[in-house]
Design a protein around this motif. Structure first.
Motif, PDB file in Angstrom:
ATOM      1  N   ALA A  97       0.728  -1.220  -0.119  1.00 47.22           N
ATOM      2  CA  ALA A  97      -0.027   0.101   0.004  1.00 47.22           C
ATOM      3  C   ALA A  97       1.028   1.304  -0.036  1.00 47.22           C
ATOM      4  O   ALA A  97       0.715   2.240  -0.586  1.00 47.22           O
ATOM      5  N   ALA A 147      -3.070  -0.266  -6.281  1.00 45.48           N
ATOM      6  CA  ALA A 147      -4.148   0.189  -5.258  1.00 45.48           C
ATOM      7  C   ALA A 147      -5.431  -0.536  -5.591  1.00 45.48           C
ATOM      8  O   ALA A 147      -5.737  -0.675  -4.338  1.00 45.48           O
ATOM      9  N   ALA A 148      -5.775  -0.640  -6.642  1.00 40.22           N
ATOM     10  CA  ALA A 148      -7.207  -1.409  -6.786  1.00 40.22           C
ATOM     11  C   ALA A 148      -7.011  -2.724  -6.353  1.00 40.22           C
ATOM     12  O   ALA A 148      -7.941  -3.224  -5.549  1.00 40.22           O
ATOM     13  N   ARG A 151      -7.039  -2.978  -2.431  1.00 41.90           N
ATOM     14  CA  ARG A 151      -8.348  -2.717  -2.057  1.00 41.90           C
ATOM     15  C   ARG A 151      -9.018  -4.128  -1.977  1.00 41.90           C
ATOM     16  O   ARG A 151      -9.880  -4.378  -0.842  1.00 41.90           O
ATOM     17  N   ASN A 152      -9.256  -4.765  -3.152  1.00 39.33           N
ATOM     18  CA  ASN A 152      -9.715  -6.039  -3.170  1.00 39.33           C
ATOM     19  C   ASN A 152      -8.914  -6.890  -2.016  1.00 39.33           C
ATOM     20  O   ASN A 152      -9.795  -7.623  -1.467  1.00 39.33           O
TER      21      ASN A 152
END
Length: 194
Positions: A97, A147-148, A151-152
């Motif tokens: 992250a 980043a996507a 998040r998942n």
């Protein structure tokens, strides 16, 4: 009892290699969380009480496979296997992250995206002749893609930990109902939070 998978070497290249990142998380989850019932069953000593023939005459309150596990075995499993595997995955997700929110000077597609942006601005758009000519979908930077993915993976991690903690709670007497509080208490007992 399961062994906690080793933490991968954390580098930005590891994070940007989404296949390696996903595989690392999947292997860790598979070793502990996906096999939680087998891990808990391994904690039960089958011959701790001798067989009583009269026990078959009445219905048992718990199925044999769901027998409660003694507190020492449970806390040892949580402290040596469960929480360390969660911590390794938390470390990986936190590190990546940080990589996803940092500038990426080594992005190989940066120049290509700039060229595509310039071409898109220079295009002549006539939506009467071609209603789709005004559309432009810029390429996603690899930090945005990372980043996507993170998040998942963080949502998946929360679901898996919640499920695992509820299964552990069925067999062990959990002091904390919330897995996050239990993990924080474990970190404090270890001598520091990460």
């Amino acid at each position: 009892m399961s062994r906690t998978p080793d933490q991968p070497r954390l580098t930005p290249q590891f994070c940007f290699n989404q296949t390696a990142l996903r595989d690392s998380l999947r292997i860790s989850r598979g070793a502990v969380d996906d096999t939680i019932n087998q891990n808990l069953n391994a904690l039960v000593t089958p011959s701790s009480t001798p067989f009583d023939p009269t026990s078959t005459a009445e219905r048992q309150p718990r199925p044999a496979g769901r027998r409660a596990i003694d507190a020492t075995s449970c806390s040892g499993f949580k402290d040596r296997v469960l929480f360390p595997s969660w911590q390794v995955r938390s470390d990986v997700l936190s590190y990546c992250a940080g990589v996803a929110t940092s500038p990426d000077p080594d992005d190989p597609d940066h120049v290509l995206r700039q060229v595509e942006d310039v071409r898109a601005r220079e295009r002549i758009v006539n939506e009467r002749l071609d209603p789709y000519s005004g559309r432009y979908f810029p390429r996603e930077a690899r930090t945005e893609s990372l980043a996507a993915l993170l998040r998942n993976e963080m949502m998946v991690e929360k679901i898996i930990r919640s499920r695992t903690w509820s299964l552990v709670g069925e067999r062990c007497e959990n002091e904390d109902r919330d897995f996050e509080k239990a993990t924080d208490a474990w970190r404090t007992r270890r001598g520091g939070s990460r």
